[in-house]
Design a protein around this motif. Structure first.
Motif, PDB file in Angstrom:
ATOM      1  N   ALA A   5      35.941  70.897   6.195  1.00 11.29           N
ATOM      2  CA  ALA A   5      34.695  70.211   6.509  1.00 11.29           C
ATOM      3  C   ALA A   5      34.262  70.650   7.899  1.00 11.29           C
ATOM      4  N   MET A   6      32.990  70.989   8.037  1.00  9.95           N
ATOM      5  CA  MET A   6      32.454  71.383   9.338  1.00  9.95           C
ATOM      6  C   MET A   6      31.092  70.725   9.534  1.00  9.95           C
ATOM      7  N   VAL A   7      30.846  70.253  10.743  1.00  8.81           N
ATOM      8  CA  VAL A   7      29.545  69.701  11.110  1.00  8.81           C
ATOM      9  C   VAL A   7      29.126  70.304  12.451  1.00  8.81           C
ATOM     10  N   ARG A   8      27.917  70.826  12.485  1.00  6.58           N
ATOM     11  CA  ARG A   8      27.314  71.282  13.751  1.00  6.58           C
ATOM     12  C   ARG A   8      26.059  70.457  13.981  1.00  6.58           C
ATOM     13  N   LEU A   9      26.071  69.678  15.045  1.00  2.00           N
ATOM     14  CA  LEU A   9      24.897  68.883  15.408  1.00  2.00           C
ATOM     15  C   LEU A   9      23.896  69.791  16.115  1.00  2.00           C
ATOM     16  N   LEU A  10      22.647  69.737  15.714  1.00  2.00           N
ATOM     17  CA  LEU A  10      21.622  70.625  16.243  1.00  2.00           C
ATOM     18  C   LEU A  10      20.718  69.967  17.283  1.00  2.00           C
ATOM     19  N   LYS A  11      20.890  68.659  17.472  1.00  2.04           N
ATOM     20  CA  LYS A  11      20.092  67.916  18.454  1.00  2.04           C
ATOM     21  C   LYS A  11      21.015  67.418  19.569  1.00  2.04           C
ATOM     22  N   PRO A  12      20.463  67.048  20.711  1.00  2.00           N
ATOM     23  CA  PRO A  12      21.288  66.426  21.755  1.00  2.00           C
ATOM     24  C   PRO A  12      21.905  65.118  21.245  1.00  2.00           C
ATOM     25  N   LEU A  13      23.046  64.755  21.803  1.00  2.00           N
ATOM     26  CA  LEU A  13      23.734  63.546  21.346  1.00  2.00           C
ATOM     27  C   LEU A  13      22.868  62.291  21.506  1.00  2.00           C
ATOM     28  N   GLU A  14      21.984  62.300  22.505  1.00  2.00           N
ATOM     29  CA  GLU A  14      21.086  61.157  22.698  1.00  2.00           C
ATOM     30  C   GLU A  14      20.196  60.928  21.470  1.00  2.00           C
ATOM     31  N   PHE A  15      19.857  62.007  20.762  1.00  2.00           N
ATOM     32  CA  PHE A  15      19.025  61.889  19.561  1.00  2.00           C
ATOM     33  C   PHE A  15      19.725  61.029  18.511  1.00  2.00           C
ATOM     34  N   GLN A  34      21.736  72.730   5.461  1.00  2.00           N
ATOM     35  CA  GLN A  34      21.125  72.824   6.782  1.00  2.00           C
ATOM     36  C   GLN A  34      19.788  72.102   6.800  1.00  2.00           C
ATOM     37  N   ASP A  35      19.562  71.305   7.851  1.00  2.00           N
ATOM     38  CA  ASP A  35      18.238  70.773   8.118  1.00  2.00           C
ATOM     39  C   ASP A  35      18.008  70.840   9.623  1.00  2.00           C
ATOM     40  N   GLU A  36      17.026  70.116  10.138  1.00  2.00           N
ATOM     41  CA  GLU A  36      16.717  70.224  11.563  1.00  2.00           C
ATOM     42  C   GLU A  36      17.710  69.465  12.430  1.00  2.00           C
ATOM     43  N   GLU A  37      18.592  68.651  11.804  1.00  2.00           N
ATOM     44  CA  GLU A  37      19.547  67.852  12.580  1.00  2.00           C
ATOM     45  C   GLU A  37      20.966  68.387  12.528  1.00  2.00           C
ATOM     46  N   VAL A  38      21.356  68.956  11.376  1.00  2.00           N
ATOM     47  CA  VAL A  38      22.758  69.340  11.187  1.00  2.00           C
ATOM     48  C   VAL A  38      22.886  70.625  10.367  1.00  2.00           C
ATOM     49  N   ILE A  39      24.010  71.286  10.561  1.00  2.00           N
ATOM     50  CA  ILE A  39      24.514  72.290   9.617  1.00  2.00           C
ATOM     51  C   ILE A  39      25.869  71.779   9.158  1.00  2.00           C
ATOM     52  N   VAL A  40      26.062  71.740   7.845  1.00  2.00           N
ATOM     53  CA  VAL A  40      27.260  71.119   7.268  1.00  2.00           C
ATOM     54  C   VAL A  40      27.910  72.080   6.284  1.00  2.00           C
ATOM     55  N   VAL A  41      29.237  72.128   6.297  1.00  2.00           N
ATOM     56  CA  VAL A  41      29.997  72.940   5.343  1.00  2.00           C
ATOM     57  C   VAL A  41      31.111  72.083   4.757  1.00  2.00           C
ATOM     58  N   ALA A  42      31.374  72.254   3.453  1.00  2.00           N
ATOM     59  CA  ALA A  42      32.486  71.562   2.801  1.00  2.00           C
ATOM     60  C   ALA A  42      32.992  72.402   1.638  1.00  2.00           C
ATOM     61  N   SER A  43      34.167  72.079   1.170  1.00  2.00           N
ATOM     62  CA  SER A  43      34.736  72.781   0.021  1.00  2.00           C
ATOM     63  C   SER A  43      34.092  72.359  -1.288  1.00  2.00           C
ATOM     64  N   GLU A  44      33.435  71.186  -1.294  1.00  2.00           N
ATOM     65  CA  GLU A  44      32.836  70.694  -2.527  1.00  2.00           C
ATOM     66  C   GLU A  44      31.410  70.208  -2.279  1.00  2.00           C
ATOM     67  N   ARG A  45      30.531  70.539  -3.208  1.00  2.00           N
ATOM     68  CA  ARG A  45      29.112  70.212  -3.084  1.00  2.00           C
ATOM     69  C   ARG A  45      28.830  68.711  -3.058  1.00  2.00           C
ATOM     70  N   PRO A  46      29.396  67.893  -3.974  1.00  2.00           N
ATOM     71  CA  PRO A  46      29.029  66.464  -3.974  1.00  2.00           C
ATOM     72  C   PRO A  46      29.433  65.740  -2.704  1.00  2.00           C
ATOM     73  N   VAL A  47      30.390  66.283  -1.971  1.00  2.00           N
ATOM     74  CA  VAL A  47      30.765  65.686  -0.682  1.00  2.00           C
ATOM     75  C   VAL A  47      29.565  65.707   0.261  1.00  2.00           C
ATOM     76  N   ILE A  48      28.903  66.860   0.337  1.00  2.00           N
ATOM     77  CA  ILE A  48      27.725  66.987   1.194  1.00  2.00           C
ATOM     78  C   ILE A  48      26.586  66.130   0.652  1.00  2.00           C
ATOM     79  N   GLN A  49      26.385  66.164  -0.672  1.00  2.00           N
ATOM     80  CA  GLN A  49      25.321  65.359  -1.281  1.00  2.00           C
ATOM     81  C   GLN A  49      25.470  63.885  -0.939  1.00  2.00           C
ATOM     82  N   THR A  50      26.688  63.375  -1.068  1.00  2.00           N
ATOM     83  CA  THR A  50      26.934  61.947  -0.862  1.00  2.00           C
ATOM     84  C   THR A  50      26.848  61.562   0.608  1.00  2.00           C
ATOM     85  N   VAL A  51      27.524  62.315   1.457  1.00  2.00           N
ATOM     86  CA  VAL A  51      27.630  61.924   2.868  1.00  2.00           C
ATOM     87  C   VAL A  51      26.291  62.061   3.584  1.00  2.00           C
ATOM     88  N   PHE A  52      25.476  63.068   3.190  1.00  2.00           N
ATOM     89  CA  PHE A  52      24.205  63.286   3.869  1.00  2.00           C
ATOM     90  C   PHE A  52      23.003  62.915   2.996  1.00  2.00           C
TER      91      PHE A  52
END
Length: 632
Positions: free
Chosen positions: A12-22, A264-282
């Motif tokens: 699982a990987m998450v990259r936040l694309l906005k400042p933490l204050e956002f 990927q959207d304007e807030e995050v880039i997300v990676v996981a081993s399974e698709r429904p994980v991303i669907q559910t969490v985001f």
């Protein structure tokens, strides 16, 4: 059936694309990324319960401030354990410094685990034990920010020894031979080389050391580093890496053996081993989650930009079909339909085994992961029943009464919850007979729903070793006194070892292999066992591309049905009163059900990489010589 397979891992990987204050303003907390990582890892706990790890990177910190945090656990519940540690540390800081609660900048400076880039891993140990040192992510440390490397992945390499030797030739002294270490050190070597070259270039252009640092970060070519590193890799892998300054990558093997998905959207880039994980969490739709293509890598720069680059030439796509049959969560829209189709496609064989007698048949499943295939089997059974009803009505149409019509229409497919897994029983007595008796009581059965005239049809995902069937489940089902027990596997016969992540390393443990040996004994052709051994031995010095899988010759004389019938004899004993019939999915029907995931080497021996043939021959040599070592 219900054999404990250790397999796979999850990333699982998450990259936040906005400042933490956002995130503090929009979601109420600067720990948005940490919370999402917990959910993503927990949603993938099916992929690994031997260990879990978490790493984070803070971007743009001042010299002297800690920017990498990592926590790993091999506790009984490792995901909960690592996040309990994270939460405890965060709460300690808030208790000691209450003023931090509304100061995001101060939180980032003073609280570990808070950052913009996160990597998580859940592990099933296939090799190398289960000490904390084997738990991902792995960390390669350096005082140069750009040369810090964090690696986690779902992979097994078939040529770890060769990769280790290559590192030694480069003048390195790796601390162990594990494939994770060799892979990390190979990437680290070319990362170091790239950083050195960029520093020399920056220096030649008149930059001082401090000015060179952002120059290196901007110009570091991750694609080139990965191409140089991965050139000799042979295996199945979905691998993620973080660099200390904030670059990151996710790379997938050229045959697409191991899975990886991203969003990927304007807030995050997300990676996981399974698709429904991303669907559910985001909370994103199916079509917004993309697959990392085989041989490609997602390359994330520190500035938040991402591109997809081809690292290795793709091979014929051989994505692991076991992911679809069993490993991945069944909540994926495609996997759910594929598992139902597996149940539907195997039903004609079931009907033949019960003589199309749906009136005297009870259908069920073991374990819970087989439930979706069970629904597909029921669909096909209902179609058969409708056909039988139509035939009966047409046959009797001239004399049909209301009562007889109601009798025909009242016929239903009988489904029952036959087996319930009880609390896990601990085996505290050492002798085999006592242990076997305890194992036989892991499941409870539902009494009173099966008649002595019934065929009891039980579907499972797969039958690997047959141990649980023999020692527990068949004896349990036989207590219900059915006429016949029909055990159905939604997967084909597992005949060959896996070398890409599933813990099926030894041929002699596979019940299909045992059945082939027994059939050769029965037919007086057992000499072939030694002939295959000598053919395998002759290939030891060949390069992998020239090696042939001679183990196929062991199975060649027999039909699928002959092997299935012999397996049924192996897993039954004199105490079983009912007739036992085994039915396996065919490889052709597996491909119909899972058309985009054709990796079937454990069933066919058609390995997707050259190293697979070397591994299966080595496994055979080990079997013949009585050598318990793994073949890779």
């Amino acid at each position: 059936m219900s054999d404990a397979l250790k397999h796979e891992c999850g990333i699982a990987m998450v990259r936040l694309l906005k400042p933490l204050e956002f995130y503090k303003k929009k979601y109420g907390t600067a720990f948005y990324g940490v919370n999402k990582m917990y959910l993503m890892m927990e949603k993938q706990h099916n992929r690994g319960q031997d260990g879990a790890g978490f790493a984070s990177i803070k971007l743009d910190v001042n010299p002297g401030e800690r920017y990498i945090s990592r926590v790993r656990s091999n506790a009984a519940q490792p995901i909960q354990d690592i996040f309990a540690q994270i939460n405890q540390r965060i709460n300690q800081e808030f208790e000691a410094f209450p003023e931090l609660k509304n100061d995001v900048a101060a939180q980032k400076t003073n609280i570990p685990y808070l950052g913009e880039l996160f990597l998580g891993h859940v592990r099933y140990g296939t090799f190398g034990g289960n000490s904390i040192e084997t738990v991902h992510p792995f960390l390669r440390q350096n005082n140069w920010m750009h040369r810090n490397l964090i690696i986690a992945g779902n992979f097994n390499m078939t040529n770890t020894t060769q990769l280790f030797d290559n590192l030694v030739k480069l003048g390195m002294h790796p601390k162990e031979k594990a494939d994770t270490i060799t892979v990390m050190e190979k990437i680290g070597h070319f990362l170091d080389d790239a950083v050195r070259k960029l520093y020399k270039k920056a220096k030649a252009e008149g930059m001082n050391k401090r000015e060179a640092s952002p120059y290196i970060a901007k110009n570091l070519n991750l694609a080139k580093i990965l191409r140089r590193s991965a050139k000799d890799w042979d295996g199945g892998y979905a691998m993620a890496g973080l660099l200390g300054h904030g670059d990151a990558f996710v790379m997938r093997d050229p045959a697409g053996i191991r899975p990886a998905y991203y969003y990927q959207d304007e807030e995050v880039i997300v990676v996981a081993s399974e698709r429904p994980v991303i669907q559910t969490v985001f909370n994103v739709p199916f079509d917004k989650v993309k697959e990392v293509e085989p041989g490609s890598a997602l390359l994330l720069k520190k500035d938040g930009t991402m591109n997809v680059s081809q690292i290795l030439e793709p091979l014929e796509r051989k994505s692991c079909s076991f992911e679809r049959i069993y490993f991945s969560r069944g909540s994926d829209a495609e996997i759910y339909q594929e598992r139902k189709e597996l149940g539907r496609l195997v039903m004609p064989k079931v009907l033949k085994a019960i003589d199309h007698d749906t009136e005297n048949a009870v259908f069920s499943f073991i374990p819970n992961t087989a439930e979706t295939s069970f629904y597909g089997m029921l669909d096909a059974a209902q179609n058969e029943l409708n056909k039988q009803k139509n035939e009966a009505i047409l046959k009797e149409k001239d004399s049909l009464t209301v009562e007889r019509l109601q009798q025909i229409q009242a016929h239903k497919i009988r489904t029952e919850k036959i087996a319930i897994k009880d609390v896990k029983l601990r085996t505290f007595i050492s002798d085999d007979s006592s242990r076997d008796d305890l194992v036989a009581h892991v499941y409870d059965v539902t009494y009173g729903v099966v008649k002595p005239t019934d065929n009891l049809v039980i579907i499972d995902d797969s039958i690997v070793r047959g141990t649980t069937l023999k020692k527990s489940i068949l004896k349990m089902l036989d207590r219900l006194n059915p006429k016949q027990i029909v055990v159905v596997s939604s997967a084909p016969q597992i005949r060959y070892p896996d070398c890409y992540g599933i813990d099926m390393a030894r041929l002699e443990h596979l019940v299909a292999f045992q059945a082939a040996l027994e059939l050769h004994k029965d037919r007086g052709t057992y000499a072939i066992v030694e002939e295959i051994y000598h053919k395998c031995k002759k290939q030891i010095e060949l390069v992998d591309s020239e090696v042939i899988n001679h183990v196929k010759e062991l199975y060649a004389p027999f039909t699928d049905e002959e092997l299935s019938d012999k397996i049924a004899l192996i897993i039954s004993d004199e105490s079983i009163k009912a007739d036992v019939k085994l039915i396996f999915q065919s490889v052709d029907d597996l491909h119909k059900a899972c058309p985009d995931n054709l990796g079937d080497w454990y069933f066919t021996g058609n390995y997707p990489t050259n190293g697979g043939n070397r591994v299966v021959n080595r496994a055979y040599i080990n079997f013949f010589e009585g050598n318990p070592e793994r073949a890779y």
